[in-house]
Design an enzyme around this catalytic site. Structure first.
Site, mmCIF file in Angstrom:
data_model
loop_
_atom_site.group_PDB
_atom_site.id
_atom_site.type_symbol
_atom_site.label_atom_id
_atom_site.label_comp_id
_atom_site.label_asym_id
_atom_site.label_seq_id
_atom_site.Cartn_x
_atom_site.Cartn_y
_atom_site.Cartn_z
ATOM 1 N N GLN A 1 0.840 -1.202 0.000
ATOM 2 C CA GLN A 1 0.000 0.000 0.000
ATOM 3 C C GLN A 1 0.876 1.253 0.000
ATOM 4 O O GLN A 1 1.562 1.518 0.991
ATOM 5 C CB GLN A 1 -0.886 -0.002 1.252
ATOM 6 C CG GLN A 1 -1.761 1.223 1.413
ATOM 7 C CD GLN A 1 -2.492 1.227 2.750
ATOM 8 O OE1 GLN A 1 -1.968 0.738 3.751
ATOM 9 N NE2 GLN A 1 -3.696 1.757 2.783
ATOM 10 N N GLY A 2 0.835 2.023 -1.066
ATOM 11 C CA GLY A 2 1.641 3.244 -1.165
ATOM 12 C C GLY A 2 0.797 4.478 -0.927
ATOM 13 O O GLY A 2 0.409 5.172 -1.882
ATOM 14 N N TYR A 3 0.479 4.740 0.338
ATOM 15 C CA TYR A 3 -0.268 5.949 0.701
ATOM 16 C C TYR A 3 0.659 6.966 1.376
ATOM 17 O O TYR A 3 0.862 8.064 0.879
ATOM 18 C CB TYR A 3 -1.402 5.610 1.685
ATOM 19 C CG TYR A 3 -2.693 5.063 1.097
ATOM 20 C CD1 TYR A 3 -2.732 4.455 -0.150
ATOM 21 C CD2 TYR A 3 -3.881 5.147 1.812
ATOM 22 C CE1 TYR A 3 -3.926 3.948 -0.651
ATOM 23 C CE2 TYR A 3 -5.076 4.656 1.315
ATOM 24 C CZ TYR A 3 -5.097 4.050 0.087
ATOM 25 O OH TYR A 3 -6.278 3.548 -0.392
ATOM 26 N N SER A 4 1.239 6.571 2.536
ATOM 27 C CA SER A 4 1.981 7.531 3.359
ATOM 28 C C SER A 4 3.277 7.977 2.678
ATOM 29 O O SER A 4 3.897 7.209 1.941
ATOM 30 C CB SER A 4 2.336 6.905 4.709
ATOM 31 O OG SER A 4 1.191 6.390 5.324
ATOM 32 N N GLU B 1 -9.866 -1.510 5.276
ATOM 33 C CA GLU B 1 -8.637 -1.717 6.041
ATOM 34 C C GLU B 1 -8.937 -1.686 7.543
ATOM 35 O O GLU B 1 -8.373 -2.451 8.317
ATOM 36 C CB GLU B 1 -7.609 -0.619 5.701
ATOM 37 C CG GLU B 1 -6.304 -0.778 6.451
ATOM 38 C CD GLU B 1 -5.238 0.247 6.064
ATOM 39 O OE1 GLU B 1 -5.517 1.099 5.197
ATOM 40 O OE2 GLU B 1 -4.134 0.194 6.625
ATOM 41 N N ASN C 1 -4.845 6.566 16.459
ATOM 42 C CA ASN C 1 -6.010 6.601 17.362
ATOM 43 C C ASN C 1 -6.689 7.971 17.321
ATOM 44 O O ASN C 1 -7.920 8.070 17.330
ATOM 45 C CB ASN C 1 -5.566 6.319 18.803
ATOM 46 C CG ASN C 1 -5.320 4.839 19.038
ATOM 47 O OD1 ASN C 1 -5.413 4.040 18.111
ATOM 48 N ND2 ASN C 1 -5.007 4.477 20.267
ATOM 49 N N GLU C 2 -5.870 9.034 17.291
ATOM 50 C CA GLU C 2 -6.452 10.382 17.311
ATOM 51 C C GLU C 2 -7.287 10.619 16.049
ATOM 52 O O GLU C 2 -8.372 11.197 16.104
ATOM 53 C CB GLU C 2 -5.339 11.451 17.408
ATOM 54 C CG GLU C 2 -4.602 11.484 18.744
ATOM 55 C CD GLU C 2 -3.639 10.311 18.948
ATOM 56 O OE1 GLU C 2 -3.174 9.727 17.940
ATOM 57 O OE2 GLU C 2 -3.356 9.967 20.113
HETATM 58 C C1 FAD Z 1 3.603 -0.594 11.431
HETATM 59 C C2 FAD Z 1 3.143 0.414 10.421
HETATM 60 C C3 FAD Z 1 2.791 -0.024 9.169
HETATM 61 C C4 FAD Z 1 2.380 0.896 8.205
HETATM 62 N N1 FAD Z 1 2.116 0.452 6.948
HETATM 63 C C5 FAD Z 1 1.797 1.351 5.992
HETATM 64 C C6 FAD Z 1 1.618 0.924 4.648
HETATM 65 O O1 FAD Z 1 1.741 -0.259 4.323
HETATM 66 N N2 FAD Z 1 1.328 1.848 3.725
HETATM 67 C C7 FAD Z 1 1.169 3.167 4.034
HETATM 68 O O2 FAD Z 1 0.864 3.944 3.142
HETATM 69 N N3 FAD Z 1 1.365 3.618 5.293
HETATM 70 C C8 FAD Z 1 1.670 2.738 6.268
HETATM 71 N N4 FAD Z 1 1.886 3.176 7.553
HETATM 72 C C9 FAD Z 1 1.838 4.598 7.821
HETATM 73 C C10 FAD Z 1 0.677 5.067 8.673
HETATM 74 O O3 FAD Z 1 -0.517 5.064 7.919
HETATM 75 C C11 FAD Z 1 1.035 6.457 9.201
HETATM 76 O O4 FAD Z 1 2.157 6.289 10.048
HETATM 77 C C12 FAD Z 1 -0.103 7.083 9.959
HETATM 78 O O5 FAD Z 1 -1.143 7.427 9.075
HETATM 79 C C13 FAD Z 1 0.348 8.339 10.743
HETATM 80 O O6 FAD Z 1 1.043 9.217 9.928
HETATM 81 P P1 FAD Z 1 2.472 9.795 10.364
HETATM 82 O O7 FAD Z 1 3.346 8.658 10.748
HETATM 83 O O8 FAD Z 1 2.926 10.690 9.271
HETATM 84 O O9 FAD Z 1 2.198 10.627 11.690
HETATM 85 P P2 FAD Z 1 1.616 12.107 11.790
HETATM 86 O O10 FAD Z 1 0.458 12.250 10.868
HETATM 87 O O11 FAD Z 1 2.747 13.064 11.616
HETATM 88 O O12 FAD Z 1 1.089 12.169 13.266
HETATM 89 C C14 FAD Z 1 1.938 12.449 14.401
HETATM 90 C C15 FAD Z 1 1.058 12.558 15.643
HETATM 91 O O13 FAD Z 1 0.144 13.673 15.507
HETATM 92 C C16 FAD Z 1 -1.201 13.246 15.691
HETATM 93 N N5 FAD Z 1 -2.092 13.971 14.766
HETATM 94 C C17 FAD Z 1 -1.860 14.229 13.452
HETATM 95 N N6 FAD Z 1 -2.916 14.894 12.923
HETATM 96 C C18 FAD Z 1 -3.831 15.030 13.917
HETATM 97 C C19 FAD Z 1 -5.124 15.632 13.978
HETATM 98 N N7 FAD Z 1 -5.711 16.180 12.906
HETATM 99 N N8 FAD Z 1 -5.798 15.576 15.161
HETATM 100 C C20 FAD Z 1 -5.243 14.997 16.265
HETATM 101 N N9 FAD Z 1 -3.988 14.441 16.246
HETATM 102 C C21 FAD Z 1 -3.303 14.448 15.099
HETATM 103 C C22 FAD Z 1 -1.189 11.766 15.335
HETATM 104 O O14 FAD Z 1 -2.271 11.088 15.958
HETATM 105 C C23 FAD Z 1 0.174 11.329 15.865
HETATM 106 O O15 FAD Z 1 0.080 11.064 17.238
HETATM 107 C C24 FAD Z 1 2.283 2.284 8.531
HETATM 108 C C25 FAD Z 1 2.628 2.725 9.814
HETATM 109 C C26 FAD Z 1 3.059 1.808 10.748
HETATM 110 C C27 FAD Z 1 3.436 2.315 12.115
#
Ligand code: FAD
Length: 395
Positions: free
Chosen positions: A128-131, A246, A381-382
């Protein structure tokens, strides 16, 4: 939805049990028991999916016309529970539970005919290429760019935290195709062959020492325009649809029930259930888990009514993450100082490395560390709370 099982459901459960007794090898069970994160050992996961495929059971929730089982949601649930309790390895969800439904819901006839059978048979493995490095929760800010070039797009940018990219031959990917209007309006959903020239996959090693995550780099990667799912710039619709699958409809409760059973067995073997504080903590998890199972039944009922999990899937994902982390924390307490040795080799399926301490404790610390990510992966979670505030509570 009636939770009580009818005679037919009991008969179906017995059929599933008989199938598992005959087809789930001890090696595969071991791989299931040693799973520490949201995916199992890749080879074991593949092997188990192929067993299910031969039986016609690889995709319990898919419609029969696409190779699904045609089971009722209750039968699907029974199957998931029996599998989890038998310690099956996790079948990697990116194909069967994520891009498969997205292609069914938004793909064209050629895409359905080409990709769905290959997902079922495990011939194709998806990531999955989202992040991206700067885009996670705020996914709509993503910058990986796809620029039209003749019949193709040229893709440049990077994706991160890509689970299993090193084992995948396909990626479903969100790319920016326009900067006009709202950020969500310029995103497209595209299917990429991971063997395309210009793709580089770099490992990211987890706290537990596992290679499951990656960063993927794209440099002038040529992808046919016909690989778009849905219309250009309408990928956000497909992405949101897929995220519901998902987060919901993944039998979280069954896996957690399996984990809770394992924890109870560890506690029993060490005489901990006779200690009031430990017994109370175990019972508290049991109550939260049962509440979660009921939520899961509600999500199943939503799927029956509307064909999709709906926003309650966010509630389920949130509960699953917190209960799983609670189980893993208590398991660390239970094995005490035997959680400390770092022995990645001892928890490989088929390993002949002697574990330090009892064998049932060998994966406990790795699981605790890996499962910290549960409250981040798939939307934090948030973010789940924000979705519920908006879509469920109408705030
Ligand atoms: C084990 C693992 C597997 C993963 N696999 C994939 C994958 O296969 N493909 C893929 O695309 N991605 C994947 N991810 C990525 C995952 O979807 C992102 O890590 C996640 O969406 C959070 O984004 P971020 O890491 O950029 O954190 P950030 O978005 O930078 O968040 C940092 C903190 O700020 C808080 N925050 C951010 N915005 C808000 C808001 N609006 N309100 C309240 N709090 C907020 C968050 O809750 C978090 O605590 C994976 C992540 C992990 C840990």
């Amino acid at each position: 939805m009636h939770l009580e099982s009818s005679a037919e459901n009991y008969a179906f459960r017995d059929q599933v049990r008989a199938f598992l007794a005959e087809n789930l090898s001890e090696e595969l069970r071991e791989a299931g028991r040693l799973t520490t994160s949201i995916i199992s050992d890749h080879d074991a996961s593949q092997a188990w999916q192929k067993v299910l495929y031969r039986q016609g059971w690889a995709a319990p929730s898919w419609p029969r016309e696409h190779g699904g089982t045609g089971w009722t949601p209750m039968q699907q649930h029974i199957f998931a529970v029996e599998c989890a309790l038998a310690d099956v390895p996790i079948v990697t969800p990116t194909g069967l539970a994520m891009v498969g439904p997205a292609i069914m819901g938004h793909g064209n006839d050629e895409q359905k005919a080409h990709y769905l059978p290959r997902i079922l048979s495990a011939e194709d493995n998806w990531c999955q290429g989202y992040s991206e490095p700067g885009s996670g929760s705020d996914l709509a800010s993503l910058q990986t760019r796809a620029v039209p070039d003749g019949e193709d797009y040229l893709i440049n940018g990077s994706k991160i935290w890509t689970t299993n990219a090193h084992n995948a031959n396909r990626m479903f990917c969100l790319v920016r195709t326009s900067n006009e209007g709202k950020p969500q309006e310029g995103i497209s959903f595209i299917l990429i062959d991971m063997a395309s020239p210009g793709i580089r996959v770099e490992p990211i090693i987890t706290l537990a020492g596992n290679h499951e995550l990656n960063q993927v780099f794209f440099e002038d990667v040529r992808v046919p325009r016909e690989n778009l799912v849905g219309a250009e710039n309408d990928g956000w619709t497909v992405a949101k649809y897929l995220l519901e699958f998902e987060r919901g409809g993944r039998a979280w409760g069954a896996r957690l029930r399996g984990a809770h059973n394992r924890l109870s067995a560890i506690a029993e073997a060490r005489g901990l259930t006779a200690r009031a504080a430990f017994a109370r903590a175990l019972a508290d998890l049991e109550v939260r888990l049962t509440a979660m199972e009921y939520t899961e039944h509600r999500v199943i009922a939503d799927i029956v009514a509307s064909g999709r999990p709906g926003p309650a899937s966010s509630l389920l994902k949130l509960q699953a993450a917190t209960v799983m982390q609670g189980i893993d924390e208590l398991a660390v307490d239970a094995v005490a100082y035997y959680a400390a040795p770092h022995q990645p080799a001892a928890r490989q399926p088929g390993s002949n490395v002697e574990p330090i301490g009892e064998p049932d404790g060998v994966a406990v610390m790795a699981r605790y560390l890996d499962q910290r990510a549960r409250s981040i992966a798939g939307g934090t979670n948030e973010i789940q709370r924000n979705i519920m505030a908006k879509l469920v509570l109408g705030m």
